[in-house]
Design a protein around this motif. Structure first.
Motif, PDB file in Angstrom:
ATOM      1  N   LYS A   1       0.833  -1.204   0.000  1.00  0.00           N
ATOM      2  CA  LYS A   1       0.000   0.000   0.000  1.00  0.00           C
ATOM      3  C   LYS A   1       0.870   1.257   0.000  1.00  0.00           C
ATOM      4  CE  LYS A   1      -3.684   2.428   2.460  1.00  0.00           C
ATOM      5  NZ  LYS A   1      -2.999   3.725   2.356  1.00  0.00           N
TER       6      LYS A   1
ATOM      7  N   LYS B   1       2.385   1.760  -3.468  1.00  0.00           N
ATOM      8  CA  LYS B   1       1.404   2.286  -4.427  1.00  0.00           C
ATOM      9  C   LYS B   1       1.109   3.764  -4.157  1.00  0.00           C
ATOM     10  CE  LYS B   1      -0.610   0.224  -7.263  1.00  0.00           C
ATOM     11  NZ  LYS B   1      -0.315   0.013  -8.692  1.00  0.00           N
ATOM     12  N   ASP B   2       1.098   4.152  -2.894  1.00  0.00           N
ATOM     13  CA  ASP B   2       0.894   5.568  -2.563  1.00  0.00           C
ATOM     14  C   ASP B   2       2.034   6.418  -3.108  1.00  0.00           C
ATOM     15  OD1 ASP B   2      -1.497   5.049  -1.278  1.00  0.00           O
ATOM     16  OD2 ASP B   2      -0.637   5.040   0.744  1.00  0.00           O
TER      17      ASP B   2
ATOM     18  N   GLN C   1       3.957   5.531  -5.653  1.00  0.00           N
ATOM     19  CA  GLN C   1       3.858   5.450  -7.112  1.00  0.00           C
ATOM     20  C   GLN C   1       2.967   6.557  -7.665  1.00  0.00           C
ATOM     21  OE1 GLN C   1       2.759   1.580  -8.972  1.00  0.00           O
ATOM     22  NE2 GLN C   1       1.197   2.768 -10.057  1.00  0.00           N
ATOM     23  N   LYS C   2       1.890   6.882  -6.955  1.00  0.00           N
ATOM     24  CA  LYS C   2       0.952   7.910  -7.417  1.00  0.00           C
ATOM     25  C   LYS C   2       1.621   9.285  -7.527  1.00  0.00           C
ATOM     26  CE  LYS C   2      -3.020   5.613  -5.278  1.00  0.00           C
ATOM     27  NZ  LYS C   2      -3.999   5.683  -4.158  1.00  0.00           N
TER      28      LYS C   2
ATOM     29  N   ILE D   1       6.127   1.749 -11.832  1.00  0.00           N
ATOM     30  CA  ILE D   1       4.828   1.073 -11.738  1.00  0.00           C
ATOM     31  C   ILE D   1       5.050  -0.231 -10.977  1.00  0.00           C
ATOM     32  CG2 ILE D   1       3.006  -0.129 -13.007  1.00  0.00           C
ATOM     33  CD1 ILE D   1       3.470   1.787 -15.322  1.00  0.00           C
TER      34      ILE D   1
ATOM     35  N   ASN E   1       3.428  -3.772 -10.304  1.00  0.00           N
ATOM     36  CA  ASN E   1       2.412  -4.743 -10.698  1.00  0.00           C
ATOM     37  C   ASN E   1       2.410  -5.868  -9.672  1.00  0.00           C
ATOM     38  OD1 ASN E   1       1.510  -3.480 -13.121  1.00  0.00           O
ATOM     39  ND2 ASN E   1       3.415  -4.109 -14.096  1.00  0.00           N
ATOM     40  N   GLU E   2       1.248  -6.154  -9.130  1.00  0.00           N
ATOM     41  CA  GLU E   2       1.160  -7.057  -7.987  1.00  0.00           C
ATOM     42  C   GLU E   2       0.560  -8.414  -8.307  1.00  0.00           C
ATOM     43  OE1 GLU E   2      -2.033  -6.340  -5.086  1.00  0.00           O
ATOM     44  OE2 GLU E   2      -2.687  -4.731  -6.401  1.00  0.00           O
TER      45      GLU E   2
END
Length: 200
Positions: free
Chosen positions: A44, A47-48, A50-51, A57, A59-60
């Motif tokens: 999480k 991804k935060d 990454q924004k 990127i 990929n999970e």
């Protein structure tokens, strides 16, 4: 003092190396992880971050956590499935936090059954096995910082009023054989930070 999160440090340091291989698109990291809380929390945070960036990127592929050691074979089977699903969607592997990626077998799977290199390993052992690097908070420094916070609490500070802080010192391990294979030049300051934890 408020420090950058460990994942911000990991991303910045890792991109100093693998960013040398960037084309005109973001680098794609494969993240195969279990439902163990530290792993899901770690993803999480990634991804935060990454924004806020345009160069990465994640990929999970999520698998259900099974208690170690009995659940290891089933989780490793899940890792194999994840490798197949993500094979054409990743440039590098990024090992998660948690018990799954601490297993030597996890690193060996990525290393032996995939041609995709491991950019960031979970621990020093993963670097010895071929991951390009690992970055973890320094245990001694983290212990000292925790002791300082405990002392503040014992002297009347309210824990709820204390800001969230992260370790200010990190340990780094580098695999130079992997770096050479990827035609990555390791900056002198990173070699100095790694110290004795440089492997060939």
């Amino acid at each position: 003092m408020l420090f950058r999160s460990p994942n911000e440090v990991r991303i910045n340091m890792t991109m100093r190396l693998v960013g040398q291989a960037m084309e005109k698109r973001p680098l794609r990291f494969g993240y195969i992880y279990s439902s163990y809380p530290s792993a899901t929390g770690d993803f999480k945070q990634l991804k935060d971050i990454q924004k806020q960036r345009r160069d990465i990127i994640f990929n999970e592929y999520l698998i259900e956590y099974k208690r170690v050691p009995d659940g290891v074979p089933e989780m490793l089977s899940g890792v194999k499935s994840g490798m197949q699903v993500l094979s054409d969607k990743v440039d590098f592997w990024w090992q998660p936090q948690g018990p799954l990626a601490e297993l030597e077998e996890y690193t060996k799977l990525l290393k032996i059954q995939s041609s995709t290199p491991i950019a960031l390993g979970n621990n020093l052992n993963s670097v010895k096995l071929g991951a390009l690097m690992h970055i973890t908070p320094n245990l001694k420094s983290g212990g000292q910082e925790a002791a300082e916070r405990v002392n503040m609490i014992l002297n009347g500070a309210k824990p709820s009023n204390m800001p969230v802080t992260f370790s200010s010192v990190f340990d780094i391990g580098l695999n130079m054989t992997t770096a050479l294979k990827l035609k990555i030049i390791v900056p002198p300051d990173m070699l100095e930070l790694a110290g004795i934890h440089v492997y060939h």
